[in-house]
Design an enzyme around this catalytic site. Structure first.
Site: not given
Ligand code: G3P
Ligand code: MG
Length: 248
Positions: A11, A53
């Site tokens: 992630h 992000h």
């Molecule tokens: O794509 C999965 C996850 O990354 C979505 O949430 O806020 O971590 O980008 P976020």
């Molecule tokens: Mg994400």
């Protein structure tokens, strides 16, 4: 061509061990033997796709203000590692082009989340897919996802045959099933903290892979797996790799 999805996707790169959305994080995931990473893409004021992000610089860089108001040159003057740990100080926000070079070099698959600044849903998808189309051939190891339906619609217009993932937030849009059909969605990506067993069962009726974000605890992964979740986004993919059932 079918998607070759792994069970675990790093992630934001490998956010439990290296600053999110950095080249360092991608290398960390690759060193652990993780096969795919998830990265967030947005565009600068001068429409260069970068891996980042938040809509603002404040949390993860030594700068401040909106990404949409800054050029790439301005963003490159900042560093994005020391908020995470002194040993990472001096890292720069990478461009999409730079991360693709590293992904290809390390033989990693990519889930690129289109994460547009407000009002830039279409342009962000256009710019990111235009670049990807010139350098990425391996479409069984590429998933374009977004919470933003306009971004997914744009992706479908530009590259109908690329795999797309629909990200569902805590509160699902009422028309989620119509979106899955209309946007020709390959995977449905749910919030692990809020999804219910009934919701997972509803998705399973569509017979599409279900991914859950963000799961760092093996116990949670095992429970979700028993409900029918196929794969996980994890900040600590090594921990999860040890802890989940491997089903062939
Ligand atoms: O794509 C999965 C996850 O990354 C979505 O949430 O806020 O971590 O980008 P976020
Ligand atoms: Mg994400």
């Amino acid at each position: 061509m079918p998607l070759k999805l792994p069970k675990i996707i790093g992630h934001r790169g490998c956010a439990g061990y290296a600053p999110e959305n950095t080249l360092e994080g991608i290398h960390t995931a690759a060193d652990m033997g993780i096969e795919w990473v998830e990265l967030d893409v947005k565009i600068t004021k001068d429409e260069i796709p970068i891996i980042f992000h938040d809509d603002t610089l404040d949390r993860t860089t030594n700068g401040s203000g909106n990404i949409a108001d800054k050029t790439l040159e301005e963003i490159r003057e900042l560093e994005c590692g020391s908020w995470y740990g002194e040993s990472f100080s001096g890292l720069q926000v990478p461009t999409l082009e730079e991360v693709i070079d590293v992904l290809l070099e390390r033989n990693l698959g990519l889930n690129l989340e289109i994460k547009p600044c407000p009002g830039r849903e279409k342009e962000t998808a256009e710019v990111a897919l235009d670049l990807l189309s010139t350098i990425w051939d391996d479409h069984d190891r590429l998933l374009i996802s977004s919470f933003q339906h306009v971004s997914l619609e744009t992706a479908a217009d530009i590259a109908e045959d690329w795999h797309r993932g629909l990200l569902l937030p805590e509160k699902w849009p009422e028309n989620w099933e119509d979106l899955v059909k209309y946007l020709q969605i390959s995977t449905i990506n749910v919030n692990a903290a809020t999804v219910t067993r009934e919701q997972v069962e509803d998705i399973m009726d569509l017979e599409k892979p279900i991914l859950a974000y963000t799961v760092n605890e093996p116990d949670q992964a095992r429970l979700l797996q028993s409900w029918g979740i196929d794969g996980f986004f994890s900040d600590t993919p090594d921990v999860l790799k040890e802890g989940i059932f491997v089903v062939h």
